[in-house]
Motif scaffolding. Structure first.
Motif, PDB file in Angstrom:
ATOM      1  N   GLN A  50      -0.876   1.816 -48.323  1.00  0.00           N
ATOM      2  CA  GLN A  50      -1.829   2.898 -48.045  1.00  0.00           C
ATOM      3  C   GLN A  50      -3.073   2.355 -47.345  1.00  0.00           C
ATOM      4  O   GLN A  50      -3.567   2.958 -46.377  1.00  0.00           O
ATOM      5  N   VAL A  51      -3.579   1.223 -47.804  1.00  0.00           N
ATOM      6  CA  VAL A  51      -4.758   0.605 -47.184  1.00  0.00           C
ATOM      7  C   VAL A  51      -4.456   0.189 -45.743  1.00  0.00           C
ATOM      8  O   VAL A  51      -5.264   0.411 -44.831  1.00  0.00           O
ATOM      9  N   LEU A  52      -3.286  -0.408 -45.535  1.00  0.00           N
ATOM     10  CA  LEU A  52      -2.908  -0.836 -44.186  1.00  0.00           C
ATOM     11  C   LEU A  52      -2.812   0.363 -43.243  1.00  0.00           C
ATOM     12  O   LEU A  52      -3.242   0.296 -42.085  1.00  0.00           O
ATOM     13  N   HIS A  53      -2.250   1.458 -43.736  1.00  0.00           N
ATOM     14  CA  HIS A  53      -2.167   2.670 -42.917  1.00  0.00           C
ATOM     15  C   HIS A  53      -3.564   3.189 -42.581  1.00  0.00           C
ATOM     16  O   HIS A  53      -3.816   3.609 -41.434  1.00  0.00           O
ATOM     17  N   ALA A  54      -4.456   3.157 -43.556  1.00  0.00           N
ATOM     18  CA  ALA A  54      -5.826   3.621 -43.302  1.00  0.00           C
ATOM     19  C   ALA A  54      -6.515   2.765 -42.247  1.00  0.00           C
ATOM     20  O   ALA A  54      -7.294   3.269 -41.426  1.00  0.00           O
ATOM     21  N   ASP A  55      -6.210   1.460 -42.229  1.00  0.00           N
ATOM     22  CA  ASP A  55      -6.808   0.559 -41.245  1.00  0.00           C
ATOM     23  C   ASP A  55      -6.185   0.711 -39.860  1.00  0.00           C
ATOM     24  O   ASP A  55      -6.868   0.500 -38.849  1.00  0.00           O
ATOM     25  N   TYR A  56      -4.898   1.052 -39.826  1.00  0.00           N
ATOM     26  CA  TYR A  56      -4.170   1.164 -38.547  1.00  0.00           C
ATOM     27  C   TYR A  56      -3.362   2.467 -38.537  1.00  0.00           C
ATOM     28  O   TYR A  56      -2.135   2.453 -38.500  1.00  0.00           O
ATOM     29  N   PRO A  57      -4.030   3.611 -38.551  1.00  0.00           N
ATOM     30  CA  PRO A  57      -3.316   4.893 -38.715  1.00  0.00           C
ATOM     31  C   PRO A  57      -2.381   5.248 -37.575  1.00  0.00           C
ATOM     32  O   PRO A  57      -1.410   5.980 -37.780  1.00  0.00           O
ATOM     33  N   ARG A  58      -2.629   4.742 -36.379  1.00  0.00           N
ATOM     34  CA  ARG A  58      -1.770   5.091 -35.236  1.00  0.00           C
ATOM     35  C   ARG A  58      -0.562   4.183 -35.137  1.00  0.00           C
ATOM     36  O   ARG A  58       0.409   4.510 -34.464  1.00  0.00           O
ATOM     37  N   LEU A  59      -0.629   3.043 -35.800  1.00  0.00           N
ATOM     38  CA  LEU A  59       0.439   2.053 -35.680  1.00  0.00           C
ATOM     39  C   LEU A  59       1.376   2.052 -36.878  1.00  0.00           C
ATOM     40  O   LEU A  59       2.590   1.881 -36.732  1.00  0.00           O
ATOM     41  N   ILE A  60       0.832   2.255 -38.078  1.00  0.00           N
ATOM     42  CA  ILE A  60       1.605   2.095 -39.304  1.00  0.00           C
ATOM     43  C   ILE A  60       1.934   3.464 -39.919  1.00  0.00           C
ATOM     44  O   ILE A  60       1.045   4.265 -40.189  1.00  0.00           O
ATOM     45  N   ARG A  61       3.245   3.697 -40.118  1.00  0.00           N
ATOM     46  CA  ARG A  61       3.714   4.904 -40.799  1.00  0.00           C
ATOM     47  C   ARG A  61       4.099   4.487 -42.218  1.00  0.00           C
ATOM     48  O   ARG A  61       5.063   3.748 -42.400  1.00  0.00           O
ATOM     49  N   PRO A  62       3.387   4.967 -43.248  1.00  0.00           N
ATOM     50  CA  PRO A  62       3.628   4.479 -44.598  1.00  0.00           C
ATOM     51  C   PRO A  62       4.743   5.218 -45.331  1.00  0.00           C
ATOM     52  O   PRO A  62       4.867   6.440 -45.239  1.00  0.00           O
ATOM     53  N   ALA A  63       5.566   4.451 -46.042  1.00  0.00           N
ATOM     54  CA  ALA A  63       6.585   5.018 -46.936  1.00  0.00           C
ATOM     55  C   ALA A  63       6.315   4.473 -48.331  1.00  0.00           C
ATOM     56  O   ALA A  63       6.046   3.280 -48.495  1.00  0.00           O
ATOM     57  N   TYR A  64       6.398   5.325 -49.322  1.00  0.00           N
ATOM     58  CA  TYR A  64       6.061   4.938 -50.688  1.00  0.00           C
ATOM     59  C   TYR A  64       7.267   5.105 -51.607  1.00  0.00           C
ATOM     60  O   TYR A  64       7.965   6.124 -51.548  1.00  0.00           O
ATOM     61  N   GLY A  65       7.500   4.087 -52.446  1.00  0.00           N
ATOM     62  CA  GLY A  65       8.644   4.150 -53.338  1.00  0.00           C
ATOM     63  C   GLY A  65       8.668   2.979 -54.302  1.00  0.00           C
ATOM     64  O   GLY A  65       7.653   2.312 -54.522  1.00  0.00           O
ATOM     65  N   LYS A  86       3.222  12.207 -54.483  1.00  0.00           N
ATOM     66  CA  LYS A  86       3.098  13.610 -54.087  1.00  0.00           C
ATOM     67  C   LYS A  86       1.718  13.890 -53.511  1.00  0.00           C
ATOM     68  O   LYS A  86       1.578  14.655 -52.543  1.00  0.00           O
ATOM     69  N   GLU A  87       0.708  13.245 -54.062  1.00  0.00           N
ATOM     70  CA  GLU A  87      -0.653  13.420 -53.565  1.00  0.00           C
ATOM     71  C   GLU A  87      -0.804  12.905 -52.132  1.00  0.00           C
ATOM     72  O   GLU A  87      -1.696  13.343 -51.403  1.00  0.00           O
ATOM     73  N   GLN A  88       0.063  11.976 -51.739  1.00  0.00           N
ATOM     74  CA  GLN A  88      -0.032  11.368 -50.402  1.00  0.00           C
ATOM     75  C   GLN A  88       0.800  12.109 -49.347  1.00  0.00           C
ATOM     76  O   GLN A  88       0.955  11.617 -48.227  1.00  0.00           O
ATOM     77  N   LYS A  89       1.331  13.267 -49.684  1.00  0.00           N
ATOM     78  CA  LYS A  89       2.300  13.913 -48.791  1.00  0.00           C
ATOM     79  C   LYS A  89       1.748  14.204 -47.401  1.00  0.00           C
ATOM     80  O   LYS A  89       2.498  14.264 -46.433  1.00  0.00           O
ATOM     81  N   GLY A  90       0.423  14.345 -47.296  1.00  0.00           N
ATOM     82  CA  GLY A  90      -0.148  14.634 -45.991  1.00  0.00           C
ATOM     83  C   GLY A  90      -0.051  13.483 -45.013  1.00  0.00           C
ATOM     84  O   GLY A  90       0.070  13.696 -43.799  1.00  0.00           O
ATOM     85  N   THR A  91      -0.108  12.258 -45.519  1.00  0.00           N
ATOM     86  CA  THR A  91      -0.052  11.079 -44.644  1.00  0.00           C
ATOM     87  C   THR A  91       1.210  10.256 -44.824  1.00  0.00           C
ATOM     88  O   THR A  91       1.496   9.384 -43.994  1.00  0.00           O
ATOM     89  N   MET A  92       1.962  10.497 -45.871  1.00  0.00           N
ATOM     90  CA  MET A  92       3.189   9.741 -46.147  1.00  0.00           C
ATOM     91  C   MET A  92       4.274  10.104 -45.134  1.00  0.00           C
ATOM     92  O   MET A  92       4.622  11.259 -44.967  1.00  0.00           O
ATOM     93  N   ALA A  93       4.838   9.077 -44.485  1.00  0.00           N
ATOM     94  CA  ALA A  93       5.900   9.321 -43.510  1.00  0.00           C
ATOM     95  C   ALA A  93       7.248   9.541 -44.179  1.00  0.00           C
ATOM     96  O   ALA A  93       8.097  10.245 -43.645  1.00  0.00           O
ATOM     97  N   ALA A  94       7.458   8.892 -45.332  1.00  0.00           N
ATOM     98  CA  ALA A  94       8.753   8.964 -46.008  1.00  0.00           C
ATOM     99  C   ALA A  94       8.610   8.471 -47.440  1.00  0.00           C
ATOM    100  O   ALA A  94       7.597   7.869 -47.815  1.00  0.00           O
ATOM    101  N   ILE A  95       9.653   8.720 -48.224  1.00  0.00           N
ATOM    102  CA  ILE A  95       9.765   8.164 -49.567  1.00  0.00           C
ATOM    103  C   ILE A  95      10.702   6.964 -49.490  1.00  0.00           C
ATOM    104  O   ILE A  95      11.846   7.083 -49.054  1.00  0.00           O
ATOM    105  N   GLY A  96      10.196   5.795 -49.873  1.00  0.00           N
ATOM    106  CA  GLY A  96      11.040   4.620 -49.811  1.00  0.00           C
ATOM    107  C   GLY A  96      10.255   3.322 -49.931  1.00  0.00           C
ATOM    108  O   GLY A  96       9.052   3.304 -49.705  1.00  0.00           O
ATOM    109  N   GLU A  97      10.836   2.352 -50.380  1.00  0.00           N
ATOM    110  CA  GLU A  97      12.274   2.141 -50.406  1.00  0.00           C
ATOM    111  C   GLU A  97      12.794   2.479 -51.786  1.00  0.00           C
ATOM    112  O   GLU A  97      12.265   2.019 -52.788  1.00  0.00           O
TER     113      GLU A  97
END
Length: 265
Positions: A50-65, A86-97
């Motif tokens: 999540q932190v990495l995505h916040a730092d590089y929002p155009r480059l990194i698509r975050p998946a959480y799992g 579920k709270e991250q659904k607005g920025t989460m690209a996918a559920i995983g791994e």
């Protein structure tokens, strides 16, 4: 002619050191890397991603799992992680791994006087993740190989999850055909350059349902022996895939890129 572009469809960015990440991300443009799908393995991994995505929002698509090849969390911690996801659904690209613990089970079977691993709790956790994926309308990134992939197909159908990405897939022809029919995607890693088992899958699977990945920092052999896994390796992956598919390498790169853009948004 413009340089080919790539998206790494599966990389564990949180497992690289800060110095490695800084160098890797700085080198993305010169290597034609348009984006990275950063998957997570547990709660701390999710938060680091999540932190990495916040730092590089155009480059990194975050998946959480939560990666299945480890002991499961206690039930209350599973619930907390699901609520956070579920709270991250607005920025989460996918559920995983997420997926099933194939290699862990094999290791336990091989140990003398060890009972088998109880698979049911892992199935229940995966079902919780699939229900969330259906609820928030997100793709799911799957660790599911060999006979486990057949079980996971059953669960995907049960929970009406259509956007499924089986990363680094290995399995039977029967399961492969089922995945193709269902519209599921697979991705291939740098081992396609030297591993014949992957050539058969790559030749069989429709290019329109394929992506490329590094699964970094997982190490590779062949021409990558002793080299830190890096998205620059994707160019060699696409070149080999193009040869197996008997298509132009630039055409292959563009199609795989569009597949990944479309799948992950």
């Amino acid at each position: 002619m413009d340089k080919a572009s790539y998206i790494d469809a599966h990389i564990h960015l949180d497992q690289y050191s800060d110095d490695e990440l800084a160098g890797m991300l700085r080198e993305m443009p010169e290597n034609g890397i348009e984006g990275l799908v950063a998957v997570s393995t547990d709660g701390p991994s999710c938060r680091r991603t999540q932190v990495l995505h916040a730092d590089y929002p155009r480059l990194i698509r975050p998946a959480y799992g939560f990666h299945p090849e480890q002991p499961l969390l206690p039930e209350e911690e599973q619930d907390a992680l699901l609520s956070w996801m579920k709270e991250q659904k607005g920025t989460m690209a996918a559920i995983g791994e997420v997926g099933l613990p194939y290699y862990t089970r094999r290791a336990k079977w091989a140990q003398e006087n060890e009972g088998g691993l109880d698979l049911q709790p892992y199935v229940e956790w995966l079902e919780s993740c699939l229900r969330l994926a259906a609820e928030v309308n997100k793709p799911v990134v799957l660790h599911a190989v060999y006979e486990d992939a057949e079980m996971v197909c059953d669960l995907l159908e049960k929970h009406n999850v259509a956007k499924a990405h089986f990363h680094w897939f290995k399995g039977s022809d029967k399961t492969t055909e089922r995945m193709i029919r269902n519209g599921y995607y697979v991705s291939v890693t740098p081992d396609i350059v030297y591993e014949e088992e992957i050539w058969r899958l790559a030749a069989r699977y429709p290019l329109e349902q394929m992506m490329v990945e590094t699964d970094g920092p997982w190490p590779f052999e062949g021409p990558f022996q002793g080299k830190r896994t890096h998205p620059w390796m994707l160019a060699a992956v696409v070149d080999k895939l193009a040869r197996l598919k008997r298509v132009d390498s630039r055409e292959c790169a563009q199609l795989v890129l569009e597949n990944t853009r479309s799948f992950y948004g």
